[in-house]
Write a protein that holds these residues in place. Structure first.
Motif, mmCIF file in Angstrom:
data_model
loop_
_atom_site.group_PDB
_atom_site.id
_atom_site.type_symbol
_atom_site.label_atom_id
_atom_site.label_comp_id
_atom_site.label_asym_id
_atom_site.label_seq_id
_atom_site.Cartn_x
_atom_site.Cartn_y
_atom_site.Cartn_z
ATOM 1 N N ALA A 210 -14.507 -59.682 9.819
ATOM 2 C CA ALA A 210 -15.201 -60.029 8.573
ATOM 3 C C ALA A 210 -16.483 -59.228 8.365
ATOM 4 O O ALA A 210 -17.066 -59.268 7.289
ATOM 5 N N GLY A 211 -16.938 -58.522 9.386
ATOM 6 C CA GLY A 211 -18.157 -57.731 9.252
ATOM 7 C C GLY A 211 -19.062 -57.846 10.458
ATOM 8 O O GLY A 211 -18.677 -58.345 11.514
ATOM 9 N N ARG A 212 -20.280 -57.388 10.288
ATOM 10 C CA ARG A 212 -21.288 -57.404 11.356
ATOM 11 C C ARG A 212 -22.296 -58.503 11.019
ATOM 12 O O ARG A 212 -22.817 -58.554 9.911
ATOM 13 N N PHE A 213 -22.567 -59.383 11.995
ATOM 14 C CA PHE A 213 -23.442 -60.526 11.771
ATOM 15 C C PHE A 213 -24.479 -60.650 12.875
ATOM 16 O O PHE A 213 -24.161 -60.489 14.051
ATOM 17 N N ARG A 214 -25.712 -60.913 12.483
ATOM 18 C CA ARG A 214 -26.770 -61.267 13.436
ATOM 19 C C ARG A 214 -26.513 -62.723 13.792
ATOM 20 O O ARG A 214 -26.494 -63.592 12.910
ATOM 21 N N SER A 215 -26.267 -63.024 15.073
ATOM 22 C CA SER A 215 -25.802 -64.345 15.475
ATOM 23 C C SER A 215 -26.600 -64.927 16.629
ATOM 24 O O SER A 215 -27.147 -64.204 17.457
ATOM 25 N N LEU A 216 -26.603 -66.238 16.672
ATOM 26 C CA LEU A 216 -27.173 -66.984 17.780
ATOM 27 C C LEU A 216 -26.032 -67.324 18.722
ATOM 28 O O LEU A 216 -25.030 -67.915 18.306
ATOM 29 N N LYS A 217 -26.160 -66.917 19.978
ATOM 30 C CA LYS A 217 -25.111 -67.187 20.970
ATOM 31 C C LYS A 217 -25.472 -68.457 21.736
ATOM 32 O O LYS A 217 -26.584 -68.591 22.242
ATOM 33 N N ALA B 263 -18.311 -69.940 24.876
ATOM 34 C CA ALA B 263 -19.497 -69.653 24.074
ATOM 35 C C ALA B 263 -19.108 -69.673 22.605
ATOM 36 O O ALA B 263 -17.931 -69.551 22.251
ATOM 37 N N VAL B 264 -20.125 -69.821 21.769
ATOM 38 C CA VAL B 264 -19.935 -69.769 20.325
ATOM 39 C C VAL B 264 -21.057 -68.933 19.732
ATOM 40 O O VAL B 264 -22.181 -68.953 20.229
ATOM 41 N N TRP B 265 -20.745 -68.141 18.693
ATOM 42 C CA TRP B 265 -21.717 -67.309 18.017
ATOM 43 C C TRP B 265 -21.868 -67.828 16.593
ATOM 44 O O TRP B 265 -20.882 -67.894 15.852
ATOM 45 N N LEU B 266 -23.073 -68.189 16.211
ATOM 46 C CA LEU B 266 -23.352 -68.767 14.900
ATOM 47 C C LEU B 266 -24.206 -67.820 14.074
ATOM 48 O O LEU B 266 -25.249 -67.358 14.546
ATOM 49 N N ALA B 267 -23.785 -67.549 12.844
ATOM 50 C CA ALA B 267 -24.553 -66.697 11.931
ATOM 51 C C ALA B 267 -25.155 -67.576 10.842
ATOM 52 O O ALA B 267 -24.454 -68.409 10.259
ATOM 53 N N ARG B 268 -26.437 -67.378 10.568
ATOM 54 C CA ARG B 268 -27.143 -68.158 9.547
ATOM 55 C C ARG B 268 -26.451 -68.006 8.183
ATOM 56 O O ARG B 268 -26.154 -66.908 7.748
ATOM 57 N N GLY B 269 -26.197 -69.125 7.551
ATOM 58 C CA GLY B 269 -25.577 -69.130 6.244
ATOM 59 C C GLY B 269 -24.072 -68.915 6.238
ATOM 60 O O GLY B 269 -23.432 -68.968 5.200
ATOM 61 N N VAL B 270 -23.503 -68.666 7.423
ATOM 62 C CA VAL B 270 -22.062 -68.411 7.529
ATOM 63 C C VAL B 270 -21.391 -69.475 8.391
ATOM 64 O O VAL B 270 -20.398 -70.063 8.014
ATOM 65 N N GLY B 271 -21.946 -69.720 9.582
ATOM 66 C CA GLY B 271 -21.337 -70.656 10.536
ATOM 67 C C GLY B 271 -20.822 -69.900 11.739
ATOM 68 O O GLY B 271 -21.377 -68.879 12.139
ATOM 69 N N ILE B 272 -19.712 -70.365 12.291
ATOM 70 C CA ILE B 272 -19.149 -69.751 13.492
ATOM 71 C C ILE B 272 -18.464 -68.436 13.117
ATOM 72 O O ILE B 272 -17.593 -68.410 12.263
ATOM 73 N N VAL B 273 -18.874 -67.346 13.776
ATOM 74 C CA VAL B 273 -18.232 -66.054 13.541
ATOM 75 C C VAL B 273 -17.352 -65.646 14.723
ATOM 76 O O VAL B 273 -16.445 -64.830 14.579
ATOM 77 N N ARG B 274 -17.618 -66.220 15.880
ATOM 78 C CA ARG B 274 -16.773 -65.974 17.068
ATOM 79 C C ARG B 274 -16.908 -67.169 18.003
ATOM 80 O O ARG B 274 -17.977 -67.761 18.109
ATOM 81 N N SER B 275 -15.815 -67.489 18.673
ATOM 82 C CA SER B 275 -15.871 -68.508 19.724
ATOM 83 C C SER B 275 -14.929 -68.095 20.842
ATOM 84 O O SER B 275 -13.907 -67.462 20.606
ATOM 85 N N ALA B 276 -15.303 -68.438 22.047
ATOM 86 C CA ALA B 276 -14.475 -68.168 23.216
ATOM 87 C C ALA B 276 -14.497 -69.426 24.068
ATOM 88 O O ALA B 276 -15.563 -69.953 24.364
ATOM 89 N N ALA B 277 -13.322 -69.921 24.428
ATOM 90 C CA ALA B 277 -13.235 -71.150 25.206
ATOM 91 C C ALA B 277 -12.293 -70.957 26.385
ATOM 92 O O ALA B 277 -11.280 -70.255 26.286
#
Length: 82
Positions: free
Chosen positions: A23-30, A40-54
């Motif tokens: 979907a693109g490049r996102f500045r995310s909180l891991k 882990a989960v990566w959250l982008a402001r205004g978008v939500g979850i952009v990647r998750s690994a379980a």
């Protein structure tokens, strides 16, 4: 019969990083789950979850299931404030 397991999960902020997904490049909180052992989960402001690994429980060696955001439309730009 049903068997329920109660477990305490621990979440820890690992920091910010840039994530590239379909979907693109996102500045995310891991965020680590159980110090990264559970995933882990990566959250982008205004978008939500952009990647998750379980972790996939029960496999040896450990395997992870990964999901990534494949499409995204910024609704704020589609409907400008008026």
């Amino acid at each position: 019969y049903r068997l329920y397991a109660h477990q305490t999960r621990h979440f820890r902020r690992a920091g910010e990083e840039e994530v590239l997904v379909s979907a693109g490049r996102f500045r995310s909180l891991k965020i680590f789950l159980d110090e990264g052992e559970g995933g882990a989960v990566w959250l982008a402001r205004g978008v939500g979850i952009v990647r998750s690994a379980a972790e996939v429980v029960g496999l040896f060696p450990t395997h992870y299931f990964t999901q990534e955001l494949s499409g995204y439309s910024d609704q704020r730009s589609a409907h400008p404030a008026g």
